[in-house]
Design a protein around this motif. Structure first.
Motif, PDB file in Angstrom:
ATOM      1  N   LYS A  22       0.824  -1.213   0.000  1.00  0.00           N
ATOM      2  CA  LYS A  22       0.000   0.000   0.000  1.00  0.00           C
ATOM      3  C   LYS A  22       0.856   1.260   0.000  1.00  0.00           C
ATOM      4  O   LYS A  22       0.423   2.324   0.436  1.00  0.00           O
ATOM      5  CB  LYS A  22      -0.941  -0.014   1.206  1.00  0.00           C
ATOM      6  CG  LYS A  22      -1.999  -1.091   1.092  1.00  0.00           C
ATOM      7  CD  LYS A  22      -3.066  -0.929   2.136  1.00  0.00           C
ATOM      8  CE  LYS A  22      -4.190  -1.900   1.848  1.00  0.00           C
ATOM      9  NZ  LYS A  22      -5.402  -1.555   2.573  1.00  0.00           N
ATOM     10  N   ASN A  23       2.082   1.136  -0.473  1.00  0.00           N
ATOM     11  CA  ASN A  23       3.022   2.265  -0.583  1.00  0.00           C
ATOM     12  C   ASN A  23       3.294   2.947   0.759  1.00  0.00           C
ATOM     13  O   ASN A  23       3.382   4.161   0.843  1.00  0.00           O
ATOM     14  CB  ASN A  23       2.520   3.299  -1.601  1.00  0.00           C
ATOM     15  CG  ASN A  23       2.457   2.745  -2.990  1.00  0.00           C
ATOM     16  OD1 ASN A  23       3.234   1.867  -3.350  1.00  0.00           O
ATOM     17  ND2 ASN A  23       1.522   3.220  -3.783  1.00  0.00           N
ATOM     18  N   ARG A  24       3.400   2.152   1.796  1.00  0.00           N
ATOM     19  CA  ARG A  24       3.721   2.673   3.123  1.00  0.00           C
ATOM     20  C   ARG A  24       5.052   2.077   3.577  1.00  0.00           C
ATOM     21  O   ARG A  24       5.552   1.131   2.996  1.00  0.00           O
ATOM     22  CB  ARG A  24       2.612   2.341   4.112  1.00  0.00           C
ATOM     23  CG  ARG A  24       1.288   2.949   3.704  1.00  0.00           C
ATOM     24  CD  ARG A  24       0.226   2.783   4.749  1.00  0.00           C
ATOM     25  NE  ARG A  24      -1.017   3.387   4.315  1.00  0.00           N
ATOM     26  CZ  ARG A  24      -1.310   4.670   4.443  1.00  0.00           C
ATOM     27  NH1 ARG A  24      -0.457   5.492   4.994  1.00  0.00           N
ATOM     28  NH2 ARG A  24      -2.462   5.146   4.015  1.00  0.00           N
ATOM     29  N   GLY A  48      -6.370   3.277   3.382  1.00  0.00           N
ATOM     30  CA  GLY A  48      -6.242   3.046   1.949  1.00  0.00           C
ATOM     31  C   GLY A  48      -4.801   3.113   1.501  1.00  0.00           C
ATOM     32  O   GLY A  48      -3.870   3.260   2.302  1.00  0.00           O
ATOM     33  N   LYS A  49      -4.631   3.028   0.207  1.00  0.00           N
ATOM     34  CA  LYS A  49      -3.313   3.105  -0.382  1.00  0.00           C
ATOM     35  C   LYS A  49      -2.771   4.524  -0.221  1.00  0.00           C
ATOM     36  O   LYS A  49      -3.517   5.500  -0.320  1.00  0.00           O
ATOM     37  CB  LYS A  49      -3.394   2.741  -1.861  1.00  0.00           C
ATOM     38  CG  LYS A  49      -2.165   2.165  -2.417  1.00  0.00           C
ATOM     39  CD  LYS A  49      -2.400   1.617  -3.821  1.00  0.00           C
ATOM     40  CE  LYS A  49      -1.238   0.742  -4.188  1.00  0.00           C
ATOM     41  NZ  LYS A  49      -1.382   0.136  -5.478  1.00  0.00           N
ATOM     42  N   ASN A  50      -1.490   4.651   0.053  1.00  0.00           N
ATOM     43  CA  ASN A  50      -0.845   5.955   0.204  1.00  0.00           C
ATOM     44  C   ASN A  50      -0.680   6.561  -1.181  1.00  0.00           C
ATOM     45  O   ASN A  50       0.134   6.128  -1.974  1.00  0.00           O
ATOM     46  CB  ASN A  50       0.499   5.793   0.902  1.00  0.00           C
ATOM     47  CG  ASN A  50       1.116   7.123   1.270  1.00  0.00           C
ATOM     48  OD1 ASN A  50       0.581   8.175   0.959  1.00  0.00           O
ATOM     49  ND2 ASN A  50       2.253   7.086   1.939  1.00  0.00           N
ATOM     50  N   GLN A  51      -1.470   7.595  -1.480  1.00  0.00           N
ATOM     51  CA  GLN A  51      -1.461   8.213  -2.798  1.00  0.00           C
ATOM     52  C   GLN A  51      -0.353   9.243  -2.965  1.00  0.00           C
ATOM     53  O   GLN A  51      -0.055   9.665  -4.077  1.00  0.00           O
ATOM     54  CB  GLN A  51      -2.808   8.876  -3.073  1.00  0.00           C
ATOM     55  CG  GLN A  51      -3.969   7.895  -3.055  1.00  0.00           C
ATOM     56  CD  GLN A  51      -3.879   6.847  -4.131  1.00  0.00           C
ATOM     57  OE1 GLN A  51      -3.344   7.078  -5.220  1.00  0.00           O
ATOM     58  NE2 GLN A  51      -4.367   5.648  -3.850  1.00  0.00           N
TER      59      GLN A  51
END
Length: 55
Positions: A22-24, A48-51
């Motif tokens: 989740k791009n964290r 949620g996903k890290n935008q």
């Protein structure tokens, strides 16, 4: 009692993988998971996903 620590460590590794998906920060979530365990898993799933980070 030893099995408890092995399971907790395994959960922390799984959480690190989930967080990276989740791009964290995997390391940050690994360390947080050592403290919070299943609560950290819940937070990773709910957040949620890290935008902010784009590949």
């Amino acid at each position: 009692m030893e099995g408890y620590f092995v399971g907790w460590g395994t959960l922390a590794l799984i959480n690190a993988g989930l967080a990276q998906g989740k791009n964290r920060s995997g390391l940050g979530w690994f360390l947080l998971s050592l403290l919070l365990g299943p609560i950290a898993t819940f937070l990773i799933v709910v957040l949620g996903k890290n935008q902010a980070y784009r590949e």
